[in-house]
Design a protein around this motif. Structure first.
Motif, mmCIF file in Angstrom:
data_model
loop_
_atom_site.group_PDB
_atom_site.id
_atom_site.type_symbol
_atom_site.label_atom_id
_atom_site.label_comp_id
_atom_site.label_asym_id
_atom_site.label_seq_id
_atom_site.Cartn_x
_atom_site.Cartn_y
_atom_site.Cartn_z
ATOM 1 N N SER A 177 0.818 -1.217 0.000
ATOM 2 C CA SER A 177 0.000 0.000 0.000
ATOM 3 C C SER A 177 0.851 1.265 0.000
ATOM 4 O O SER A 177 0.344 2.348 -0.244
ATOM 5 C CB SER A 177 -0.927 0.013 1.213
ATOM 6 N N VAL A 178 2.145 1.133 0.288
ATOM 7 C CA VAL A 178 2.999 2.331 0.351
ATOM 8 C C VAL A 178 3.403 2.728 -1.073
ATOM 9 O O VAL A 178 3.855 1.891 -1.856
ATOM 10 C CB VAL A 178 4.247 2.069 1.215
ATOM 11 N N ASP A 179 3.243 4.024 -1.378
ATOM 12 C CA ASP A 179 3.531 4.549 -2.710
ATOM 13 C C ASP A 179 4.957 4.215 -3.133
ATOM 14 O O ASP A 179 5.893 4.309 -2.353
ATOM 15 C CB ASP A 179 3.325 6.074 -2.677
ATOM 16 N N LYS A 180 5.112 3.842 -4.398
ATOM 17 C CA LYS A 180 6.419 3.449 -4.927
ATOM 18 C C LYS A 180 7.432 4.587 -4.860
ATOM 19 O O LYS A 180 8.636 4.368 -4.750
ATOM 20 C CB LYS A 180 6.253 2.998 -6.388
ATOM 21 N N GLY A 181 6.922 5.821 -4.916
ATOM 22 C CA GLY A 181 7.794 6.993 -4.848
ATOM 23 C C GLY A 181 8.585 7.063 -3.553
ATOM 24 O O GLY A 181 9.673 7.639 -3.513
ATOM 25 N N GLN A 182 8.040 6.477 -2.484
ATOM 26 C CA GLN A 182 8.740 6.480 -1.199
ATOM 27 C C GLN A 182 10.022 5.661 -1.278
ATOM 28 O O GLN A 182 11.072 6.074 -0.798
ATOM 29 C CB GLN A 182 7.824 5.910 -0.110
ATOM 30 N N GLN A 183 9.902 4.492 -1.884
ATOM 31 C CA GLN A 183 11.068 3.633 -2.098
ATOM 32 C C GLN A 183 12.103 4.370 -2.944
ATOM 33 O O GLN A 183 13.291 4.392 -2.600
ATOM 34 C CB GLN A 183 10.596 2.355 -2.797
ATOM 35 N N GLU A 184 11.635 4.999 -4.028
ATOM 36 C CA GLU A 184 12.553 5.688 -4.938
ATOM 37 C C GLU A 184 13.250 6.856 -4.256
ATOM 38 O O GLU A 184 14.456 7.052 -4.427
ATOM 39 C CB GLU A 184 11.797 6.183 -6.177
ATOM 40 N N ALA A 186 13.872 7.230 -1.117
ATOM 41 C CA ALA A 186 14.849 6.714 -0.151
ATOM 42 C C ALA A 186 16.073 6.150 -0.871
ATOM 43 O O ALA A 186 17.206 6.368 -0.446
ATOM 44 C CB ALA A 186 14.201 5.648 0.723
ATOM 45 N N GLU A 187 15.834 5.469 -1.989
ATOM 46 C CA GLU A 187 16.954 4.941 -2.779
ATOM 47 C C GLU A 187 17.822 6.085 -3.297
ATOM 48 O O GLU A 187 19.048 6.010 -3.266
ATOM 49 C CB GLU A 187 16.438 4.125 -3.972
ATOM 50 N N ALA A 188 17.152 7.148 -3.778
ATOM 51 C CA ALA A 188 17.895 8.271 -4.339
ATOM 52 C C ALA A 188 18.774 8.943 -3.285
ATOM 53 O O ALA A 188 19.773 9.565 -3.611
ATOM 54 C CB ALA A 188 16.933 9.285 -4.946
ATOM 55 N N LEU A 189 18.388 8.817 -2.000
ATOM 56 C CA LEU A 189 19.207 9.387 -0.926
ATOM 57 C C LEU A 189 20.365 8.467 -0.558
ATOM 58 O O LEU A 189 21.182 8.796 0.286
ATOM 59 C CB LEU A 189 18.352 9.643 0.316
ATOM 60 N N GLY A 190 20.402 7.288 -1.181
ATOM 61 C CA GLY A 190 21.492 6.353 -0.911
ATOM 62 C C GLY A 190 21.263 5.491 0.321
ATOM 63 O O GLY A 190 22.205 4.954 0.887
ATOM 64 N N MET A 191 20.011 5.359 0.753
ATOM 65 C CA MET A 191 19.732 4.520 1.929
ATOM 66 C C MET A 191 19.879 3.052 1.571
ATOM 67 O O MET A 191 19.615 2.642 0.444
ATOM 68 C CB MET A 191 18.318 4.799 2.446
ATOM 69 N N SER A 192 20.283 2.262 2.564
ATOM 70 C CA SER A 192 20.431 0.824 2.334
ATOM 71 C C SER A 192 19.055 0.167 2.312
ATOM 72 O O SER A 192 18.078 0.721 2.809
ATOM 73 C CB SER A 192 21.282 0.204 3.428
ATOM 74 N N LYS A 193 18.991 -1.032 1.745
ATOM 75 C CA LYS A 193 17.724 -1.771 1.643
ATOM 76 C C LYS A 193 17.031 -1.907 3.001
ATOM 77 O O LYS A 193 15.833 -1.686 3.129
ATOM 78 C CB LYS A 193 18.006 -3.174 1.109
ATOM 79 N N GLY A 194 17.829 -2.291 4.002
ATOM 80 C CA GLY A 194 17.279 -2.517 5.336
ATOM 81 C C GLY A 194 16.705 -1.244 5.935
ATOM 82 O O GLY A 194 15.606 -1.241 6.489
ATOM 83 N N LYS A 195 17.456 -0.151 5.792
ATOM 84 C CA LYS A 195 17.002 1.137 6.352
ATOM 85 C C LYS A 195 15.735 1.595 5.638
ATOM 86 O O LYS A 195 14.833 2.152 6.257
ATOM 87 C CB LYS A 195 18.103 2.192 6.193
ATOM 88 N N ILE A 196 15.675 1.394 4.317
ATOM 89 C CA ILE A 196 14.490 1.812 3.564
ATOM 90 C C ILE A 196 13.276 1.067 4.114
ATOM 91 O O ILE A 196 12.232 1.651 4.373
ATOM 92 C CB ILE A 196 14.659 1.529 2.051
ATOM 93 N N MET A 197 13.454 -0.235 4.333
ATOM 94 C CA MET A 197 12.342 -1.040 4.824
ATOM 95 C C MET A 197 11.916 -0.604 6.233
ATOM 96 O O MET A 197 10.755 -0.323 6.470
ATOM 97 C CB MET A 197 12.761 -2.521 4.812
ATOM 98 N N TRP A 198 12.869 -0.532 7.168
ATOM 99 C CA TRP A 198 12.521 -0.295 8.574
ATOM 100 C C TRP A 198 12.158 1.140 8.871
ATOM 101 O O TRP A 198 11.357 1.417 9.762
ATOM 102 C CB TRP A 198 13.669 -0.718 9.499
ATOM 103 N N ARG A 199 12.768 2.092 8.157
ATOM 104 C CA ARG A 199 12.571 3.495 8.521
ATOM 105 C C ARG A 199 11.548 4.189 7.632
ATOM 106 O O ARG A 199 10.943 5.182 8.047
ATOM 107 C CB ARG A 199 13.900 4.256 8.473
ATOM 108 N N ILE A 200 11.387 3.715 6.401
ATOM 109 C CA ILE A 200 10.512 4.423 5.466
ATOM 110 C C ILE A 200 9.253 3.606 5.130
ATOM 111 O O ILE A 200 8.141 4.086 5.305
ATOM 112 C CB ILE A 200 11.273 4.782 4.155
ATOM 113 N N ILE A 201 9.428 2.386 4.665
ATOM 114 C CA ILE A 201 8.274 1.635 4.160
ATOM 115 C C ILE A 201 7.416 1.071 5.306
ATOM 116 O O ILE A 201 6.212 1.322 5.362
ATOM 117 C CB ILE A 201 8.726 0.482 3.233
ATOM 118 N N LEU A 202 8.048 0.333 6.218
ATOM 119 C CA LEU A 202 7.266 -0.334 7.268
ATOM 120 C C LEU A 202 6.462 0.646 8.142
ATOM 121 O O LEU A 202 5.282 0.395 8.399
ATOM 122 C CB LEU A 202 8.177 -1.243 8.111
#
Lengths: 319, 258
Positions: A177-184, A186-202
């Motif tokens: 349900s989380v907008d794909k732009g959030q992942q992008e 966070a990725e563009a800021l250079g965040m790691s996969k784990g941080k993106i999941m725990w801090r942004i998506i979850l």
């Protein structure tokens, strides 16, 4: 946008509201039923309120409440941990993870929880010993299954593993349900996969995940009454049933159990309300300074930030 | 402008992009020098956003090479053979490249200040106090010092986009990518965002800006690239191209947007 006091202010319309006779009629009918029911509660001697009073705080009953709570909390914690793992695996790039997660959900959701509980009760018959070692090679250690998987552990495993399959689907829906732009972003800021999941998506998915998970927790509270299948005989339903059989008074003891289930459910609902408010931050819950310590600190740090409570959008802050 | 020693920061060579059988980019070559503002325009579907997204690997590169600061993006070249970089290595490359999205993509569960602090603290490992001081400076710079405690949903589109610019700048990138940063804004909010971008350009930031704002291209752009159908049709000095487009397609496009 200044407001001047005009002498000729508009005259507010005073219209006659639409009447709703249906509402009055339905209120009368429903109130009549409620009144009849309430009257029966006081006048029908078969309720045996005196017995309800005697047993509501009985040691066996209160212990049963404790065990039921323990089973609910322990199996939900186990289920949530497994479900997060399963949901992550399900959307992993690794096909083995995706497949394993799918099979797990298929199996544990596809068989009755009662069957699974009986199975966990019989695990010691199926595998008398748990041992670790090299397959077909030497054994490192070995334990009696019965001593590790006692009735409590079997009940928690049975309930938790079954629940994990349902929760995994809820978590999966939440993550999706989380907008794909959030992942992008966070990725563009250079965040790691784990941080993106725990801090942004979850944290954002939790808004969607919490209400059905609260529902599942309340469901679990009552599903614990099936642990008789293990057999586990200390929970609330078993305790009140045992007392009912001994006293030949099933109705008042069912009421005792019902009251306790309602009390626990109500407490869980209060807890859910606070969890929802926490994860609704920035979306449903717009209390700026109170909800986040960093902004509060910032407001104290610089004089220019003191105005941060002011907003350009009064209609939004008023919500 | 032309007198300064021109050091290329971004080099795009023979870039192709396929989505399945759909050939979106058909051989793009482009160079952006240090401190230059490179504006990319073109009709929707021309591939300009896709090209931009390839630069920080939000889209994979089907063919060709992109390098930023002399570093090959997304690959390691060993004996003339390309090897995919690991997710971690790609993340490290992205830290040098800031990106601003059309739809802002602020983190809605975090305040403006927390949005700007997120990457410095959790990617760079800065202390919270240090990151907060810097974040407040950046919010001031984009004119939102008094909005630090607001959630994105409490900010207007223009304010959100300015927070998004501050968030990208907090990582101190050497290159900033703008993907139609004003296209989702109400007309009266566009000016504030463009002003922030102009200031940024003046401060010497290297920028690639995909936009429909021809006025911005004319005023701030060092080069203008017109793309159509997945190729670069025309590229050069913005003022010259806008005043006197050489290709029929450029002429037609400019005629429609001006």
């Amino acid at each position: 946008m200044e407001h001047h006091q005009h002498r000729d202010e508009p005259v507010l319309n005073k219209s006659v509201p639409v009447r709703h006779p249906g509402r009055w009629l339905s209120a009368v009918i429903i109130l009549a039923f409620v009144a009849v029911f309430l009257q029966s509660l006081f006048t029908n001697p078969n309720f045996r309120w005196d017995i309800v009073g005697t047993y509501i705080l009985d040691v066996k009953v209160v212990q049963g409440v404790g065990w039921t709570l323990l089973l609910t909390v322990a199996s939900m914690v186990l289920a949530i941990v497994l479900a997060i793992l399963l949901a992550f695996m399900r959307q992993s790039d690794n096909p083995i993870f995706r497949w394993s997660s799918w099979v797990w959900v298929w199996f544990f959701r596809g068989t009755p929880v009662y069957t699974q509980l009986v199975f966990w009760g019989l695990i010691a018959v199926l595998y008398p010993k748990i041992s670790a070692g090299v397959p077909f090679g030497p054994e490192l250690f070995s334990l009696d299954t019965a001593s590790v998987v006692n009735a409590t552990v079997a009940a928690i495993l049975g309930l938790g593993l079954n629940e994990s399959a349902y929760l995994a689907e809820i978590f999966r829906a939440g993550l999706k349900s989380v907008d794909k732009g959030q992942q992008e972003a966070a990725e563009a800021l250079g965040m790691s996969k784990g941080k993106i999941m725990w801090r942004i998506i979850l944290p954002q998915a939790m808004r969607v995940i919490v209400p059905p998970t609260g529902n599942e927790t309340i469901g679990m509270l009552k599903t614990t009454s099936l642990v008789l299948a293990v057999p586990f005989t200390l929970d609330l339903t078993f305790a009140t049933n045992a007392l009912a059989n001994r006293t030949y008074l099933p109705v008042p003891l069912l009421i005792v159990a019902a009251i306790w289930y309602l009390v626990i459910t109500s407490i869980l609902m209060v807890g859910q309300h606070f969890i929802e408010a926490y994860y609704g931050k920035g979306v449903d819950n717009l209390a700026p300074a109170a909800a986040n310590p960093a902004a509060a600190k910032a407001a104290g740090a610089g004089a220019d930030v003191k105005h941060s409570m002011k907003t350009d959008f009064p209609e939004e802050s008023a919500r | 402008m032309t007198i300064t020693a021109e050091k290329p920061l971004v080099k795009i060579e023979g870039l192709h992009k396929y989505y399945g059988h759909h050939h979106v980019l058909r051989g793009i070559d482009m160079t952006v020098n240090q401190g230059e503002v490179s504006v990319v325009i073109g009709p929707s579907g021309s591939g300009k956003s896709t090209m931009l997204r390839c630069v920080n690997l939000l889209e994979s590169i089907s063919s060709g090479r992109i390098s930023v600061g002399g570093q090959l993006i997304g690959y390691r070249e060993v004996n003339g053979k390309l090897h995919d970089l690991k997710t971690k290595e790609i993340a490290a490359q992205r830290r040098e490249i800031g990106m601003v999205f059309q739809r802002f993509n602020l983190f809605p569960h975090k305040t403006a200040l927390q949005n700007v602090m997120e990457a410095p603290v959790h990617v760079k490992g800065q202390s919270k106090a240090e990151a907060q001081k810097r974040a407040l400076e950046l919010l001031d710079r984009v004119g939102l010092g008094d909005r630090a405690g607001h959630y994105p949903s409490q900010l207007s589109g223009g304010q959100q986009q300015r927070v998004a610019i501050a968030r990208a700048l907090a990582m101190e990138p050497e290159l900033m990518l703008f993907d139609e940063p004003t296209s989702a804004l109400d007309p009266e909010l566009v000016g504030d965002v463009l002003n922030v971008m102009k200031d940024l350009a003046k401060s010497g930031m290297t920028m690639i800006v995909v936009t429909h704002e021809i006025g911005f291209a004319r005023e701030v752009g060092d080069t203008l690239t017109f793309m159509d159908g997945g190729v670069v049709v025309e590229s050069g000095d913005p003022r010259e191209i806008i005043a006197n487009p050489q290709h029929a397609r450029t002429k037609e496009f400019l005629g429609r947007v001006l």
